[in-house]
Design a protein around this motif. Structure first.
Motif, short mmCIF file in Angstrom:
data_model
loop_
_atom_site.label_atom_id
_atom_site.label_comp_id
_atom_site.label_asym_id
_atom_site.label_seq_id
_atom_site.Cartn_x
_atom_site.Cartn_y
_atom_site.Cartn_z
N GLN A 1 0.83 -1.20 0.00
CA GLN A 1 0.00 0.00 0.00
C GLN A 1 0.87 1.26 0.00
O GLN A 1 0.58 2.22 -0.72
N GLN B 1 -6.77 6.64 3.14
CA GLN B 1 -6.67 5.21 3.42
C GLN B 1 -7.98 4.71 4.02
O GLN B 1 -8.58 5.37 4.86
N GLY C 1 1.35 2.24 5.36
CA GLY C 1 0.38 2.98 4.57
C GLY C 1 -0.23 4.13 5.34
O GLY C 1 -0.33 5.26 4.84
#
Length: 345
Positions: free
Chosen positions: A219, A240, A300
């Motif tokens: 990610q 996210q 991420g």
């Protein structure tokens, strides 16, 4: 708890908007009430999923039009509209209309690719053109041009007593800057940056050759590739979207349900799934302090300042109320997010 280097700037949530086939109105009303609750709790955004020929929201733009009239501040997003089902010109008109109705709060997220189960629906969806349809990135390029106000017709002016425009009407000038792309692959992340879109990254990524199987690392590589390709560079917006279920005020029965849900889904996170090698993130379930620790250890998460936490699919309304309330009042402060009332509008 490690101190965050920068506070979380935007907090959102995502719901599938499921309903009972015998009572679809009840399910849609529940979704609208959850969006209203999100605004009351101070969420920055509420997002709805798109589900064709299922018992979830099939027309997110219509649902968000209704939500725009029952809220005043919260941003409204789609995560995501699959463009293979859409005519970009007609979709551009619908998006602009809802953006105007909402006062500029719409955040349309889209993706490309053939419609799911295309062989089963092609005769109903594209009876005359199925073999000629282009489901690639040209479809999103065309949508972006139309949303931006580029010509859609060779004619503008008056014919008889009717006045015509050569571009989509209504035109909403700020909408192009609020267009998002939902990507699970490295190439799609790059193309989203090249299109100067915003980037939605979720709880599923593609474990492509050479990428390994560390979800967070994959990610993060997508986020970095997106920003490297985007004209705004490091300032390009990324959100996210993991499944996050805080249990701070949950009952013992709710905790048991949430933990069982996450445990049942855990095996799919251990290795890539299917021919496309899709890799899923584990659901984060537990007290807010523990969830925050997990997020601050996630590569991420460390690259973003915006989140759209996804609600599980199959819980009851009282569960969603508890989860949203705990996210807003318990988890968000631990992540350094200031209340809406203390931030500049």
């Amino acid at each position: 708890m490690p101190a965050p280097s920068e506070p979380l700037e935007k907090l959102g949530f995502l719901t599938i908007g499921s309903f009972d086939e015998a009572d679809p109105g009840g399910g849609h009303e529940t979704t609208l009430r959850m969006i209203e609750l999100g605004e009351e709790l101070g969420f920055d955004s509420a997002w709805v999923r798109h589900r064709h020929l299922q018992f979830g929201i099939s027309s997110p733009v219509a649902v968000l039009a209704a939500a725009s009239q029952r809220t005043r501040r919260i941003e409204l997003g789609t995560a995501v509209i699959p463009l293979g089902w859409e005519n970009p010109l007609r979709l551009a008109e619908d998006l602009a209309t809802v953006d105007v109705l909402s006062g500029g709060r719409l955040n349309p997220g889209v993706s490309v690719g053939p419609p799911m189960h295309f062989d089963d629906v092609r005769e109903a969806l594209y009876p005359d053109t199925a073999d000629r349809e282009d489901f690639g990135h040209e479809r999103v390029t065309r949508l972006l041009r139309l949303v931006a106000g580029e010509p859609a017709s060779r004619f503008s002016g008056t014919r008889g007593i009717e006045v015509f425009s050569d571009r989509v009407q209504p035109h909403s000038p700020g909408l192009r800057g609020r267009m998002w792309y939902g990507a699970a692959s490295l190439g799609s992340a790059r193309r989203a940056g090249e299109h100067a879109m915003n980037f939605l990254t979720s709880s599923v990524v593609r474990a492509e050759d050479g990428a390994g199987t560390d979800f967070a690392a994959i990610q993060r590589s997508h986020i970095d590739a997106f920003r490297a390709a985007h004209p705004a560079g490091a300032a390009a917006r990324v959100s996210q979207g993991l499944v996050v279920v805080p249990t701070d005020t949950a009952t013992p029965e709710q905790r048991a349900k949430y933990e069982a849900y996450a445990a049942a889904r855990l095996p799919r996170t251990r290795a890539p799934q299917g021919p496309a090698r899709m890799l899923f993130s584990p659901d984060l379930v537990g007290p807010s302090e523990r969830i925050a620790e997990q997020l601050y250890a996630h590569a991420g998460f460390l690259a973003v300042r915006e989140v759209v936490f996804a609600l599980p699919f199959s819980f009851a309304q009282e569960d969603y109320v508890q989860i949203l309330t705990d996210i807003a009042t318990r988890l968000a402060p631990v992540l350094g997010r200031r209340p809406v009332s203390s931030r500049r509008c």
